[in-house]
Design a protein around this motif. Structure first.
Motif, mmCIF file in Angstrom:
data_model
loop_
_atom_site.group_PDB
_atom_site.id
_atom_site.type_symbol
_atom_site.label_atom_id
_atom_site.label_comp_id
_atom_site.label_asym_id
_atom_site.label_seq_id
_atom_site.Cartn_x
_atom_site.Cartn_y
_atom_site.Cartn_z
ATOM 1 N N ARG A 210 54.718 40.868 71.165
ATOM 2 C CA ARG A 210 54.734 40.346 69.889
ATOM 3 C C ARG A 210 54.471 39.404 70.263
ATOM 4 O O ARG A 210 54.401 38.241 69.378
ATOM 5 C CB ARG A 210 55.816 40.826 69.394
ATOM 6 C CG ARG A 210 55.497 42.204 68.479
ATOM 7 C CD ARG A 210 56.660 43.106 67.180
ATOM 8 N NE ARG A 210 56.919 42.194 66.296
ATOM 9 C CZ ARG A 210 57.479 41.979 65.600
ATOM 10 N NH1 ARG A 210 58.638 42.023 66.438
ATOM 11 N NH2 ARG A 210 57.496 41.112 64.455
ATOM 12 N N TYR A 211 55.586 38.126 70.496
ATOM 13 C CA TYR A 211 56.447 36.589 71.307
ATOM 14 C C TYR A 211 54.489 36.540 71.329
ATOM 15 O O TYR A 211 54.316 35.539 70.748
ATOM 16 C CB TYR A 211 57.505 36.607 72.128
ATOM 17 C CG TYR A 211 57.619 35.606 72.212
ATOM 18 C CD1 TYR A 211 57.495 34.048 71.531
ATOM 19 C CD2 TYR A 211 57.194 34.837 73.849
ATOM 20 C CE1 TYR A 211 58.033 32.889 71.979
ATOM 21 C CE2 TYR A 211 57.539 33.267 74.089
ATOM 22 C CZ TYR A 211 57.043 32.885 73.213
ATOM 23 O OH TYR A 211 57.336 31.187 73.945
ATOM 24 N N ALA B 162 52.302 36.257 68.807
ATOM 25 C CA ALA B 162 51.869 35.619 68.108
ATOM 26 C C ALA B 162 51.949 33.608 68.526
ATOM 27 O O ALA B 162 50.468 33.363 67.574
ATOM 28 C CB ALA B 162 53.798 36.131 67.646
ATOM 29 N N TRP C 219 53.788 32.618 64.960
ATOM 30 C CA TRP C 219 54.830 32.062 65.503
ATOM 31 C C TRP C 219 56.127 31.581 64.781
ATOM 32 O O TRP C 219 56.554 32.820 65.581
ATOM 33 C CB TRP C 219 54.260 31.078 66.612
ATOM 34 C CG TRP C 219 55.711 30.909 67.514
ATOM 35 C CD1 TRP C 219 55.214 31.437 68.481
ATOM 36 C CD2 TRP C 219 56.596 30.302 67.184
ATOM 37 N NE1 TRP C 219 56.976 31.451 69.123
ATOM 38 C CE2 TRP C 219 57.704 30.233 68.546
ATOM 39 C CE3 TRP C 219 57.719 29.576 65.996
ATOM 40 C CZ2 TRP C 219 59.028 29.712 68.466
ATOM 41 C CZ3 TRP C 219 58.150 28.268 66.428
ATOM 42 C CH2 TRP C 219 59.445 28.502 67.260
ATOM 43 N N TYR D 124 57.385 35.594 62.876
ATOM 44 C CA TYR D 124 57.981 35.886 64.338
ATOM 45 C C TYR D 124 59.081 34.927 64.992
ATOM 46 O O TYR D 124 60.103 36.043 64.425
ATOM 47 C CB TYR D 124 57.007 36.198 66.172
ATOM 48 C CG TYR D 124 57.309 36.557 66.858
ATOM 49 C CD1 TYR D 124 57.863 37.530 67.209
ATOM 50 C CD2 TYR D 124 58.101 35.181 67.792
ATOM 51 C CE1 TYR D 124 58.352 37.985 68.245
ATOM 52 C CE2 TYR D 124 59.020 35.778 68.821
ATOM 53 C CZ TYR D 124 59.437 37.588 68.943
ATOM 54 O OH TYR D 124 59.834 37.859 69.716
ATOM 55 N N GLN E 58 62.507 36.936 63.292
ATOM 56 C CA GLN E 58 63.777 37.652 64.679
ATOM 57 C C GLN E 58 65.120 36.359 64.693
ATOM 58 O O GLN E 58 66.365 37.267 64.824
ATOM 59 C CB GLN E 58 63.187 36.163 66.344
ATOM 60 C CG GLN E 58 62.302 36.861 66.988
ATOM 61 C CD GLN E 58 62.636 38.551 66.683
ATOM 62 O OE1 GLN E 58 63.028 39.338 67.435
ATOM 63 N NE2 GLN E 58 61.097 39.844 66.209
#
Length: 164
Positions: free
Chosen positions: A13-14, A17, A35, A38, A42
């Protein structure tokens, strides 16, 4: 819990993004929101984990009780001692193993893994050496004829714990 660890756990996913945010970078037509979304997610996860650990550290009860609660309520279905250790700051491996042994005896968790097998072999070898030297006998421990006074360990270092 570090942000680096959270990113490592969600690396796909990182990178997705990051890629979405860098499309159109050179002509200055990129969109940083994928980003940033995301990253904020987190941060929220990290804060929630911190809050959970802080509440756990403040909660009453013994360390053994805290371990049991963590295993039953928060730990993944399959965990290693090292996974539990990271979720239980200030609690040693011995206490974690003792709590797991209590849960195993109560039928609330199962223990498996190669480390458990190695620990069993080590203990059985030790008992065998004692018997061969004559320092122990089948009748000398608990008074039960034909039974060796052996405690089977719950969770050797690195053993996995499965919650049924």
């Amino acid at each position: 819990m570090s942000l680096e660890q959270l990113v490592a756990e969600t690396d796909e996913r990182y990178y997705a993004a990051l890629l979405a945010s860098t499309h159109g970078w050179h002509p200055a037509e990129h969109d940083a929101w994928p980003w940033l979304d995301y990253f904020v997610e987190q941060l929220a996860r990290a804060y929630a984990l911190f809050e959970e650990r802080a509440a756990s550290a403040r909660s009453g009860g013994s360390k053994r009780d805290r371990v049991k609660e963590h295993v039953l309520r928060h730990a993944p279905a399959r965990s290693r001692i090292s996974d539990l250790r990271s979720g239980l700051p200030g609690i040693g491996d011995g206490t974690i193993r003792n709590a797991l042994d209590d849960l195993r005896r109560d039928g609330r968790v199962d223990v498996d893994g190669p480390e458990l097998l190695r620990e069993l072999r080590r203990r059985l070898s030790s008992i065998r050496r004692q018997l061969l030297r004559g320092s122990g006998s089948a009748e000398s421990g608990s008074g039960s004829a034909g039974r060796l006074p052996v405690e089977v360990p719950c969770a050797a270092p690195g053993a996995a714990v499965a919650i049924p």
